[in-house]
Design an enzyme around this catalytic site. Structure first.
Site, PDB file in Angstrom:
ATOM      1  N   ARG A 145      56.597  73.584  99.167  1.00 20.79           N
ATOM      2  CA  ARG A 145      55.452  72.740  98.786  1.00 20.79           C
ATOM      3  C   ARG A 145      55.373  72.492  97.281  1.00 20.79           C
ATOM      4  O   ARG A 145      54.318  72.233  96.734  1.00 20.79           O
ATOM      5  CB  ARG A 145      54.136  73.314  99.288  1.00 20.79           C
ATOM      6  N   LYS A 167      58.296  59.281  89.761  1.00 22.47           N
ATOM      7  CA  LYS A 167      58.624  58.662  91.051  1.00 22.47           C
ATOM      8  C   LYS A 167      59.899  59.311  91.556  1.00 22.47           C
ATOM      9  O   LYS A 167      60.910  59.344  90.852  1.00 22.47           O
ATOM     10  CB  LYS A 167      58.870  57.165  90.865  1.00 22.47           C
ATOM     11  N   GLU A 209      67.273  47.967  81.193  1.00 20.20           N
ATOM     12  CA  GLU A 209      65.928  48.570  81.296  1.00 20.20           C
ATOM     13  C   GLU A 209      65.322  48.772  79.901  1.00 20.20           C
ATOM     14  O   GLU A 209      64.099  48.734  79.742  1.00 20.20           O
ATOM     15  CB  GLU A 209      65.981  49.909  82.057  1.00 20.20           C
ATOM     16  N   LYS A 251      57.234  53.803  78.441  1.00 21.53           N
ATOM     17  CA  LYS A 251      57.078  54.230  79.834  1.00 21.53           C
ATOM     18  C   LYS A 251      55.965  55.258  79.937  1.00 21.53           C
ATOM     19  O   LYS A 251      55.132  55.201  80.842  1.00 21.53           O
ATOM     20  CB  LYS A 251      58.397  54.794  80.382  1.00 21.53           C
ATOM     21  N   GLU A 261      50.669  53.857  90.279  1.00 23.59           N
ATOM     22  CA  GLU A 261      50.927  52.426  90.449  1.00 23.59           C
ATOM     23  C   GLU A 261      49.852  51.705  91.246  1.00 23.59           C
ATOM     24  O   GLU A 261      50.107  51.005  92.210  1.00 23.59           O
ATOM     25  CB  GLU A 261      52.322  52.174  91.069  1.00 23.59           C
ATOM     26  N   ARG A 265      51.110  49.754  86.154  1.00 26.52           N
ATOM     27  CA  ARG A 265      52.452  50.341  86.230  1.00 26.52           C
ATOM     28  C   ARG A 265      53.431  49.351  86.867  1.00 26.52           C
ATOM     29  O   ARG A 265      54.632  49.390  86.599  1.00 26.52           O
ATOM     30  CB  ARG A 265      52.437  51.666  87.011  1.00 26.52           C
ATOM     31  N   ASN A 269      58.087  46.760  86.915  1.00 24.31           N
ATOM     32  CA  ASN A 269      58.961  46.137  87.906  1.00 24.31           C
ATOM     33  C   ASN A 269      59.447  44.761  87.472  1.00 24.31           C
ATOM     34  O   ASN A 269      60.031  44.028  88.279  1.00 24.31           O
ATOM     35  CB  ASN A 269      58.235  46.003  89.248  1.00 24.31           C
ATOM     36  N   HIS A 272      62.513  43.228  88.937  1.00 23.10           N
ATOM     37  CA  HIS A 272      62.909  44.071  90.065  1.00 23.10           C
ATOM     38  C   HIS A 272      62.701  43.436  91.440  1.00 23.10           C
ATOM     39  O   HIS A 272      63.340  43.846  92.396  1.00 23.10           O
ATOM     40  CB  HIS A 272      62.192  45.427  90.003  1.00 23.10           C
ATOM     41  N   HIS A 276      65.966  43.877  93.230  1.00 20.74           N
ATOM     42  CA  HIS A 276      66.104  44.672  94.457  1.00 20.74           C
ATOM     43  C   HIS A 276      66.671  43.825  95.599  1.00 20.74           C
ATOM     44  O   HIS A 276      67.473  44.300  96.397  1.00 20.74           O
ATOM     45  CB  HIS A 276      64.756  45.268  94.875  1.00 20.74           C
ATOM     46  N   HIS A 291      72.262  48.727  89.863  1.00 18.05           N
ATOM     47  CA  HIS A 291      70.829  48.472  89.716  1.00 18.05           C
ATOM     48  C   HIS A 291      70.478  47.688  88.436  1.00 18.05           C
ATOM     49  O   HIS A 291      69.818  46.655  88.493  1.00 18.05           O
ATOM     50  CB  HIS A 291      70.075  49.808  89.768  1.00 18.05           C
TER      51      HIS A 291
HETATM   52  N1  LIG Z   1      62.352  57.181  89.676  1.00 17.59           N
HETATM   53  C1  LIG Z   1      62.282  56.083  88.977  1.00 17.59           C
HETATM   54  O1  LIG Z   1      61.260  55.775  88.342  1.00 17.59           O
HETATM   55  C2  LIG Z   1      63.477  55.178  88.914  1.00 17.59           C
HETATM   56  C3  LIG Z   1      63.519  54.146  87.980  1.00 17.59           C
HETATM   57  C4  LIG Z   1      64.671  53.372  87.909  1.00 17.59           C
HETATM   58  C5  LIG Z   1      65.736  53.621  88.745  1.00 17.59           C
HETATM   59  N2  LIG Z   1      65.662  54.652  89.653  1.00 17.59           N
HETATM   60  C6  LIG Z   1      66.785  54.961  90.527  1.00 17.59           C
HETATM   61  O2  LIG Z   1      67.874  55.404  89.716  1.00 17.59           O
HETATM   62  C7  LIG Z   1      69.095  55.142  90.404  1.00 17.59           C
HETATM   63  C8  LIG Z   1      70.078  54.554  89.449  1.00 17.59           C
HETATM   64  O3  LIG Z   1      70.281  55.465  88.404  1.00 17.59           O
HETATM   65  P1  LIG Z   1      71.633  55.453  87.549  1.00 17.59           P
HETATM   66  O4  LIG Z   1      71.909  54.074  87.123  1.00 17.59           O
HETATM   67  O5  LIG Z   1      71.484  56.511  86.550  1.00 17.59           O
HETATM   68  O6  LIG Z   1      72.734  55.762  88.661  1.00 17.59           O
HETATM   69  P2  LIG Z   1      73.606  57.076  89.009  1.00 17.59           P
HETATM   70  O7  LIG Z   1      72.802  58.291  88.996  1.00 17.59           O
HETATM   71  O8  LIG Z   1      74.317  56.724  90.261  1.00 17.59           O
HETATM   72  O9  LIG Z   1      74.648  57.135  87.814  1.00 17.59           O
HETATM   73  C9  LIG Z   1      75.579  56.086  87.635  1.00 17.59           C
HETATM   74  C10 LIG Z   1      77.029  56.603  87.659  1.00 17.59           C
HETATM   75  O10 LIG Z   1      77.306  57.268  86.434  1.00 17.59           O
HETATM   76  C11 LIG Z   1      77.795  58.593  86.678  1.00 17.59           C
HETATM   77  N3  LIG Z   1      77.355  59.377  85.531  1.00 17.59           N
HETATM   78  C12 LIG Z   1      76.116  59.795  85.272  1.00 17.59           C
HETATM   79  N4  LIG Z   1      76.054  60.349  84.060  1.00 17.59           N
HETATM   80  C13 LIG Z   1      77.293  60.295  83.538  1.00 17.59           C
HETATM   81  C14 LIG Z   1      77.853  60.705  82.299  1.00 17.59           C
HETATM   82  N5  LIG Z   1      77.093  61.216  81.329  1.00 17.59           N
HETATM   83  N6  LIG Z   1      79.179  60.526  82.120  1.00 17.59           N
HETATM   84  C15 LIG Z   1      79.932  59.936  83.076  1.00 17.59           C
HETATM   85  N7  LIG Z   1      79.452  59.520  84.252  1.00 17.59           N
HETATM   86  C16 LIG Z   1      78.149  59.698  84.482  1.00 17.59           C
HETATM   87  C17 LIG Z   1      77.213  58.948  88.001  1.00 17.59           C
HETATM   88  O11 LIG Z   1      77.953  59.964  88.635  1.00 17.59           O
HETATM   89  C18 LIG Z   1      77.293  57.627  88.751  1.00 17.59           C
HETATM   90  O12 LIG Z   1      78.602  57.430  89.220  1.00 17.59           O
HETATM   91  C19 LIG Z   1      68.748  54.235  91.561  1.00 17.59           C
HETATM   92  O13 LIG Z   1      68.794  54.994  92.740  1.00 17.59           O
HETATM   93  C20 LIG Z   1      67.328  53.786  91.272  1.00 17.59           C
HETATM   94  O14 LIG Z   1      66.589  53.555  92.447  1.00 17.59           O
HETATM   95  C21 LIG Z   1      64.556  55.418  89.740  1.00 17.59           C
HETATM   96 ZN   LIG Z   2      64.929  49.693  87.361  1.00 13.05          ZN
END
Ligand SMILES: NC(=O)c1ccc[n+]([C@@H]2O[C@H](COP(=O)([O-])OP(=O)(O)OC[C@H]3O[C@@H](n4cnc5c(N)ncnc54)[C@H](O)[C@@H]3O)[C@@H](O)[C@H]2O)c1
Ligand SMILES: [Zn+2]
Length: 394
Positions: A145, A167, A209, A251, A261, A265, A269, A272, A276, A291
């Site tokens: 929990r 999130k 971003e 942020k 949100e 907030r 987006n 997005h 998306h 993304h």
């Molecule tokens: N929670 C939120 O508020 C929020 C906001 C925006 C996006 N997201 C989510 O985030 C995700 C995308 O995140 P991302 O773009 O970081 O993708 P990711 O975590 O898949 O990383 C991208 C790639 O880079 C690699 N990688 C990561 N760090 C590295 C490093 N330092 N050196 C070499 N390789 C590295 C990873 O293994 C992966 O292959 C999506 O699922 C999206 O929905 C969440």
């Molecule tokens: Zn985003």
């Protein structure tokens, strides 16, 4: 033993926040009452912070959760630093990629966390990009929990966006991020040296971003990025830290006002709703679109849509896409490799986005750069006409 109560997330204060010797790190507070926490930003902050957690460390358990791309670079040094500070450490590695934001991986992580005997006062540490951050945050919110977790983002996208704000979640066959929770971390450690191994394409995607924050409400920051983007990319001087800190502050400010949100907030987006839909259309195939690239096209489209509706001048729309283009980001549907989609398919994908309320579309549109707003009830016929034009672009 660290006291831990059900409704508090127990922020983790680092001893070095106020010390002169560490003034090279930037400190950004996220003000959320009992769920407040700090973001520390700088080159080398991760290992430095782990070593400073000695007071917390003695006997406490930490599960470091990372992915198969990040582990070879950083798992060993993070684990050793934690052990050095007196923590009992276990390492959990999941397959890299969006594919891991699923039930099966979540179940595996939860199981391994329990096998590692993590109790509610212990810690989870998310070492990776947004995928790891979202997964670990969600696991942290449901195991026993709620256990504390630390975000140690390793992609630019995660450093400026996903690691802050609480999130968390996984994807469903019905769409992205449809299963999840709001659950804040106890600490965010943004170590800019992690970016040195990030593939360039991922860096660019994260930069979309960064630009988003300028486009939402800070034209001065957008101006500054137009001038300094080369230093941000190369890591020379302090430009990268400045860009990340400005993004985190933006942020944090939005999240502090509207954690769940209910209102503003949603401005985060920007780009997005289109983005998306494009990710969905391309089947979340990273070879075609990641993304941040979807967001880049989405922001350029949101500005063209705004210009089309005479909300902003065309010069602003052109300036936005020119800058995104300049750094090598895609800005049109034609920039996506592979087969083009139909208007119907695109519209359908947009209608399935979770931001659709009773069939009407909510968009983030703009009166200009730095003047974005939430536009509700956009007629679907207008969207269709706009998408038809977008598909005609050469
Ligand atoms: N929670 C939120 O508020 C929020 C906001 C925006 C996006 N997201 C989510 O985030 C995700 C995308 O995140 P991302 O773009 O970081 O993708 P990711 O975590 O898949 O990383 C991208 C790639 O880079 C690699 N990688 C990561 N760090 C590295 C490093 N330092 N050196 C070499 N390789 C590295 C990873 O293994 C992966 O292959 C999506 O699922 C999206 O929905 C969440
Ligand atoms: Zn985003």
């Amino acid at each position: 033993v660290v006291p831990f109560s059900e409704n508090e997330r127990m922020p983790i204060s680092l001893p070095f926040t106020s010390q002169r010797t560490d003034s090279s790190f930037t400190h950004v507070p996220v003000a959320l009452g009992p769920r407040s926490y700090d973001i520390h930003i700088g080159a080398g902050v991760a290992i430095h912070a782990m070593e400073s957690l000695t007071a917390l460390g003695q006997g406490l358990r930490v599960a470091v959760i990372t992915d198969t791309h990040v582990a070879p670079f950083y798992a060993e040094s993070v684990v050793q630093a934690l052990k050095g500070a007196g923590f009992v450490v276990s390492l959990i590695v999941v397959e890299a990629g969006e594919i891991s934001k699923d039930w099966a991986t979540l179940a595996k992580i939860c199981d391994e966390i329990l096998s590692a005997k993590i109790e509610r006062g212990d810690l989870l540490l998310a070492l990776g990009g947004g995928v790891i951050g979202d997964l670990v945050g969600f696991a942290a919110s449901i195991v026993r929990r709620g256990v504390r977790f630390v975000q140690m983002p390793t992609t630019l996208l995660a450093q400026v966006d996903s690691s802050v704000g609480g999130k968390t979640g996984i994807n469903s066959s019905h769409g992205k991020n449809l299963i999840g929770s709001f659950y804040q971390p106890s600490l965010v450690l943004v170590d800019t040296t992690f970016l040195n191994t990030l593939p360039e394409r991922e860096f660019k995607a994260g930069y979309a971003e960064v630009i988003k924050y300028g486009l939402i409400n800070n034209i001065d920051f957008f101006d500054w990025c137009e001038t300094h983007w080369r230093e941000i990319f190369s890591g020379e001087g302090g430009a990268r830290e400045h860009a990340i800190a400005t993004s985190c502050r933006a942020k944090a400010a939005v999240v502090a006002k509207d954690e769940h949100e209910k209102g503003d907030r949603a401005l985060l987006n920007l780009g997005h709703t289109f983005g998306h839909a494009l990710e969905r259309m391309t089947g979340y195939d990273a070879a075609r679109l990641v993304h941040g690239e979807g967001v880049s096209i989405g922001m350029a489209m949101a500005f063209r849509f705004s210009a089309e509706r005479e909300l902003c001048v065309w010069d602003d729309a052109i300036r936005v896409s020119d800058h995104l283009c300049q750094v090598g980001l895609p800005t049109t549907l034609q920039d996506i490799p592979g087969e083009h989609c139909s208007v119907d398919a695109l519209l359908d994908a947009m209608l399935q986005d979770k931001k659709v309320v009773r069939g009407e579309l909510t968009f983030i549109l703009a009166n200009g750069i730095g003047q974005s707003f939430i536009a509700k009830d956009i007629p679907i016929s207008d969207v269709r006409a706009f998408l038809e034009e977008e598909l005609q672009r050469g």
